[in-house]
Design an enzyme around this catalytic site. Structure first.
Site, PDB file in Angstrom:
ATOM      1  N   LYS A  35      14.732  21.276  71.325  1.00 48.24           N
ATOM      2  CA  LYS A  35      16.167  21.449  71.554  1.00 48.24           C
ATOM      3  C   LYS A  35      16.454  22.824  72.133  1.00 48.24           C
ATOM      4  O   LYS A  35      15.716  23.779  71.877  1.00 48.24           O
ATOM      5  CB  LYS A  35      16.936  21.261  70.234  1.00 48.24           C
ATOM      6  N   ASP A  86       9.449  16.151  66.057  1.00 49.21           N
ATOM      7  CA  ASP A  86      10.733  16.748  66.434  1.00 49.21           C
ATOM      8  C   ASP A  86      10.786  18.196  65.959  1.00 49.21           C
ATOM      9  O   ASP A  86      10.588  18.481  64.778  1.00 49.21           O
ATOM     10  CB  ASP A  86      11.884  15.960  65.796  1.00 49.21           C
ATOM     11  N   TYR A 114      14.413  26.473  64.950  1.00 50.03           N
ATOM     12  CA  TYR A 114      13.610  26.390  63.735  1.00 50.03           C
ATOM     13  C   TYR A 114      12.602  27.530  63.642  1.00 50.03           C
ATOM     14  O   TYR A 114      12.038  27.771  62.573  1.00 50.03           O
ATOM     15  CB  TYR A 114      12.837  25.060  63.666  1.00 50.03           C
TER      16      TYR A 114
END
Length: 294
Positions: A82, A48, A53
């Site tokens: 995401k 993930d 990030y």
């Protein structure tokens, strides 16, 4: 409950998703690449990440090397990323997602999430995810950090129901109302920060339970997640801990111990949408969580 590191849940579109995976929040590209390599070495099948990030390139590098080193194919791994807050909106999401695929060195992801419900754009962003899904560039789509009201907003207009809602979830923050709503809607709850960013590991009540099973507190929490039917993605940049976090399939918590941990809930979030508003950035959007103003 017979489980192993490759045990999967079935999402509402029929896609199988490993129940245990590894997250790479708060690590740089170099650390992310190494962590992904270690995870694949120790049997993990789910990774993930997120554009926010700032380490999608590292994950892509780690995946490429980890797949080769372990004689795995891309389809053997379940990859989640995401949509960045600053990229939200229909056209922007479609355009920017192509760059995410390039950084990840893949032509599809297994799960694509809206990272946060950015005011004024999350509905149009969801329409973009539906288009990405129809194009086959995401095998499943979902959301992250959505409360019940915002989930209901999505469900009113969605042609594809979210498969997952990724939330902060650990023994002190169990999101019971949101979990119950997701259960009713056949949406899987996935735990980010399942170890409470380390703070929960010091809980003496959990230590007492861990001692009973000759396991660490982290292992007890992750096993509790699995027995609660929660998808969980602990993060670590240390190989020994990555290996230890996966060593949770040789024991099972009793119903009494599961229920005891259920009673630890304090509704204690470390981060929530009410204190994390997206204000926009006239100077351009930053790529890394460490650079956010909120």
């Amino acid at each position: 409950m017979s489980l192993n590191i490759e045990s999967c849940v079935t999402l509402n579109n029929g896609v199988k998703m490993p129940q245990l995976g590894m997250g790479v929040w708060q690590v740089n590209n170099t650390q992310a690449a190494q962590s992904v390599e270690w995870a694949l070495k120790h049997g993990y099948k789910a990774i993930d990440t997120a554009k926010q990030y700032g380490n999608e390139k590292g994950v892509g590098i780690g995946l490429k090397k980890g797949l080769a080193d372990n004689n795995l194919k891309r389809e053997d791994i379940f990859l989640t990323t995401k949509i960045y807050n600053g990229d939200q909106g229909y056209e922007s999401t479609l355009e920017q997602f192509e760059g995410q695929l390039k950084n990840l060195q893949t032509d599809y992801v297994d799960l694509l999430l809206i990272h946060w419900p950015v005011d004024g754009t999350y509905l149009s962003t969801w329409k973009a995810l539906e288009e990405i899904y129809r194009q086959g560039k995401a095998r499943a789509i979902g959301v992250s950090n959505f409360n019940i009201t915002k989930l209901q907003d999505i469900l009113k207009t969605a042609s594809v129901k979210p498969a997952v809602n990724q939330m902060e979830f650990h023994p002190l923050c169990q999101e019971e109302d949101i979990k119950n709503f997701c259960d009713e809607q056949n949406i899987y709850l996935e735990a980010w920060s399942p170890l409470g960013s380390g703070s929960v590991l010091k809980d003496t009540r959990l230590q007492k339970i861990a001692d009973k099973y000759n396991k660490s507190v982290a292992q007890v929490i992750l096993r509790w997640d699995l027995q609660r039917d929660i998808i969980t993605i602990p993060k670590s940049s240390h190989e020994a801990r990555i290996e230890q976090n996966a060593d949770i399939f040789d024991f099972e918590l009793s119903d009494d111990d599961v229920n005891e941990i259920n009673g630890f809930d304090l509704d204690k979030r470390s981060l929530w949408y009410g204190s994390f508003t997206w204000h926009g950035n006239p100077d351009g959007y930053k790529d890394s969580v460490e650079e956010w103003d909120d």
